[in-house]
Enzyme design. Structure first.
Site, PDB file in Angstrom:
ATOM      1  N   GLY A   1       1.081   0.976  -4.090  1.00 54.52           N
ATOM      2  CA  GLY A   1       0.184   0.579  -5.166  1.00 54.52           C
ATOM      3  C   GLY A   1       0.872  -0.417  -6.073  1.00 54.52           C
ATOM      4  O   GLY A   1       1.821  -1.095  -5.666  1.00 54.52           O
ATOM      5  N   SER A   2       0.433  -0.461  -7.316  1.00 58.11           N
ATOM      6  CA  SER A   2       0.958  -1.478  -8.230  1.00 58.11           C
ATOM      7  C   SER A   2       2.334  -1.075  -8.760  1.00 58.11           C
ATOM      8  O   SER A   2       2.692   0.108  -8.779  1.00 58.11           O
ATOM      9  CB  SER A   2      -0.012  -1.663  -9.390  1.00 58.11           C
ATOM     10  OG  SER A   2      -0.100  -0.461 -10.115  1.00 58.11           O
ATOM     11  N   THR A   3       3.074  -2.065  -9.211  1.00 59.32           N
ATOM     12  CA  THR A   3       4.416  -1.815  -9.740  1.00 59.32           C
ATOM     13  C   THR A   3       4.350  -0.899 -10.960  1.00 59.32           C
ATOM     14  O   THR A   3       5.173   0.011 -11.113  1.00 59.32           O
ATOM     15  CB  THR A   3       5.076  -3.167 -10.080  1.00 59.32           C
ATOM     16  OG1 THR A   3       5.166  -3.909  -8.854  1.00 59.32           O
ATOM     17  CG2 THR A   3       6.456  -2.998 -10.667  1.00 59.32           C
TER      18      THR A   3
ATOM     19  N   THR B   1       2.144   1.438 -11.777  1.00 66.44           N
ATOM     20  CA  THR B   1       1.908   2.842 -11.394  1.00 66.44           C
ATOM     21  C   THR B   1       3.136   3.395 -10.674  1.00 66.44           C
ATOM     22  O   THR B   1       3.501   4.560 -10.859  1.00 66.44           O
ATOM     23  CB  THR B   1       0.660   2.981 -10.493  1.00 66.44           C
ATOM     24  OG1 THR B   1      -0.415   2.275 -11.094  1.00 66.44           O
ATOM     25  CG2 THR B   1       0.263   4.416 -10.304  1.00 66.44           C
ATOM     26  N   GLY B   2       3.783   2.562  -9.866  1.00 65.68           N
ATOM     27  CA  GLY B   2       4.987   2.996  -9.144  1.00 65.68           C
ATOM     28  C   GLY B   2       6.055   3.527 -10.093  1.00 65.68           C
ATOM     29  O   GLY B   2       6.707   4.536  -9.813  1.00 65.68           O
TER      30      GLY B   2
ATOM     31  N   CYS C   1      -0.888  -7.059  -0.445  1.00 66.02           N
ATOM     32  CA  CYS C   1       0.420  -7.195  -1.102  1.00 66.02           C
ATOM     33  C   CYS C   1       1.204  -8.363  -0.516  1.00 66.02           C
ATOM     34  O   CYS C   1       1.946  -9.037  -1.227  1.00 66.02           O
ATOM     35  CB  CYS C   1       1.201  -5.893  -0.956  1.00 66.02           C
ATOM     36  SG  CYS C   1       1.343  -5.333   0.743  1.00 66.02           S
TER      37      CYS C   1
ATOM     38  N   GLU D   1       6.106   1.412  -2.350  1.00 68.40           N
ATOM     39  CA  GLU D   1       5.688   0.119  -1.788  1.00 68.40           C
ATOM     40  C   GLU D   1       4.791  -0.521  -2.835  1.00 68.40           C
ATOM     41  O   GLU D   1       3.657  -0.092  -3.030  1.00 68.40           O
ATOM     42  CB  GLU D   1       4.901   0.319  -0.480  1.00 68.40           C
ATOM     43  CG  GLU D   1       5.642   1.058   0.621  1.00 68.40           C
ATOM     44  CD  GLU D   1       6.684   0.188   1.305  1.00 68.40           C
ATOM     45  OE1 GLU D   1       6.773  -1.017   0.985  1.00 68.40           O
ATOM     46  OE2 GLU D   1       7.429   0.714   2.144  1.00 68.40           O
TER      47      GLU D   1
END
Ligand code: NAD
Length: 483
Positions: free
Chosen positions: A229-231, A233-234, A285, A251
């Site tokens: 997902g997005s950075t 949220t990561g 991505c 990822e």
């Protein structure tokens, strides 16, 4: 003679799959079809109680599943792949409605799904023997972790989850799949298919609202979270997992550069780059998101790129000719609307497209847009748009373009395009990214690891590295001297 197993399922209702049973939740929700903006089917709203129950089932299923040999688990996975394949057309239709993919796009994702499923089943964890002397043997082996969770985004709602699920199961873990609230349906159906072939509790799927991911990352009996997902949220996922020392693979987003050298065959390379920058309307991505073109060929290359993208047709999930589908959801559409508004505000020059007008009730369709040589520090260069809007930039010096490509916080992929391959490789080897490519981009395979550097991720999925990521390495000593 035994008849072929019936792997077909109905694609009419969508429920959590727990312990190989379809489970109703007290509340339900619907997501919106990105092409029509009509609500789709009801889907579950999972509660904390449901999570606790599913995790306990996964935990209970783990000992028997880990005891099987890799070959035995692989046999299950091959059957599972057969069962998914038996429902191929239904999954493509479903991806059309839930993910906004025209048939070409849905077919592309199903191709990835089947390749990941079939090829992962052929991988095996291997032991290493750093010492094997008269005195002692030391073995490094890889042992499964327990309950694994896969958190999946909406852009490739099936393939990105299958790329976690199959390695996790092959390595001996049990697995819970959490789809994005924007695209819950295909994961639930995959788990329903899985229930036809896998032992109960080995693979479960839970869908819900925004609070479901945090329930899973906080759960003490989950051993690993593999997140795509997005950075932003990561980072939250990693922080949540730290409390219970869960293993994590992240990822995350990308801002992939393609560097085009002055000796390329312009029409050929422009056509390839057009596809790689715009496929799935830029919602991948690994799309090329910054195109650096040598100044000697800049004008010709830009013209060729524009000509190719102009030919790509826009359409919905009923349109077999369509290349561009809609943006998958209103949140992403609103973000893009804000970015497109910068074109006028910042005075960016457009080589194609530009305006973004929302047609009421007609889906989240966006105008494919190419920005001609914007300033390096502009949002269109620095941010990941996740839509069909791409900057083309001029370069003239190798070191300078390498620095510009590496200036991004992101480091997912990067490519160099050159007829002089030695020169291309020389540039590519200085790029900071999890995947580097020469004369290609977005080349991936289930037996080759894939992941990001810098803010694009931690750890890798796929290949031996990905399989080992679903394990703890274990040092195993045997002393040969008599006791
Ligand atoms: P997102 O980060 O908003 O959501 C991803 C998933 O995380 C969803 O299932 C969501 O429900 C869940 N989630 C949200 N908040 C959470 C929390 N606090 N704890 C646990 N889970 C939570 O991402 P998205 O918008 O769905 O996807 C787009 C992004 O994903 C882009 O940045 C794209 O580049 C990236 N992406 C990366 C890869 C890769 O392999 N590197 C692949 C595809 C997409």
């Amino acid at each position: 003679m035994t008849s072929a197993p019936d792997y077909k399922i109905a694609f009419t209702t969508f429920q959590n799959v727990v312990n190989n049973e379809l489970v109703k939740t007290t509340e339900t929700r619907r997501t919106i079809c990105p092409s029509t903006e009509e609500p789709l089917w009801e889907s579950p709203v999972t509660t904390q109680e449901d999570v606790d129950h599913a995790v306990s089932i996964s935990k209970a299923a783990f000992p028997a599943w880990r005891k099987l040999s890799q070959d035995e688990r692989a046999e299950y996975l091959v059957k599972f792949a057969d069962a998914i394949e038996a429902n191929t057309q239904e999954f493509i239709d479903l991806l059309g409605k839930e993910a906004g993919k025209p048939p070409q796009g849905g077919g592309f994702e199903m191709g990835l799904v089947m390749n990941l499923a079939r090829e992962t089943a052929k991988l095996r964890l291997k032991e290493e023997k750093p010492e094997d002397s008269d005195d002692r043997t030391a073995i490094v082996r890889y042992v499964p972790l327990g309950v694994g969770v896969g958190i999946v985004p909406w852009n490739f709602p099936m393939a990105l989850g299958v790329g976690k699920l199959f390695p996790a199961l092959l390595a001996g873990n049990t697995f819970i799949w959490k789809p994005s609230p924007y695209s819950p349906y295909s994961a639930l159906k995959l788990a329903e298919v899985g229930a036809k072939v896998l032992p109960p509790g080995v693979f479960q799927a839970l869908s819900g609202e925004d609070n479901l991911g945090p329930m899973l990352t906080a759960h003490p009996d989950v051993a690993k979270v593999s997140f795509t997902g997005s950075t932003e949220t990561g980072k939250r996922v990693m922080a949540a997992c730290a409390t219970t020392l869960k293993r994590v693979t992240l990822e995350l987003g990308g801002n992939d550069a393609a560097i085009v050298c002055d000796d390329v065959d312009i029409p050929n390379v422009a056509a390839k780059i057009a596809f790689l920058a715009f496929v799935h309307s830029g919602q991948i991505c690994m799309n090329i998101k910054r195109i650096y073109v040598h100044e000697k060929i800049y004008d010709q290359f830009l013209d060729a790129l524009v000509a190719v993208v102009k030919q790509f047709k826009t359409g919905d999930y009923t349109d077999a000719e369509a290349f561009f589908g809609p943006i998958q959801n209103s949140m992403q559409f609103d973000k893009l609307q804000d970015l497109y508004a910068q074109i006028d505000k910042q005075g960016w020059k457009t080589a194609l497209g530009g305006a973004l007008e929302k047609r009421e009730g007609k889906g989240y369709f966006v105008t494919p847009t190419i920005i001609d040589n914007p300033p390096e520090e502009s949002r269109i260069v620095v941010e990941e748009p996740f839509g069909p809007i791409v900057p083309v930039l001029k370069w003239s010096d190798d070191d300078d373009v390498i620095n510009r490509a590496n200036a991004s916080k992101m480091g997912l992929g990067a490519s160099v395009w050159a007829t002089d391959v030695a020169h291309g490789r020389q540039i590519a080897e200085q790029l900071e990214a999890g995947s580097i490519w020469v004369n290609t981009h977005f080349e991936v395979a289930p037996h080759v690891p894939f992941g990001g550097h810098k803010h694009s991720g931690i750890g890798m999925d796929w290949g031996d590295v990905g399989l080992q990521g679903w394990c703890n390495p274990q040092a195993y000593w045997v002393k040969h001297s008599k006791l």
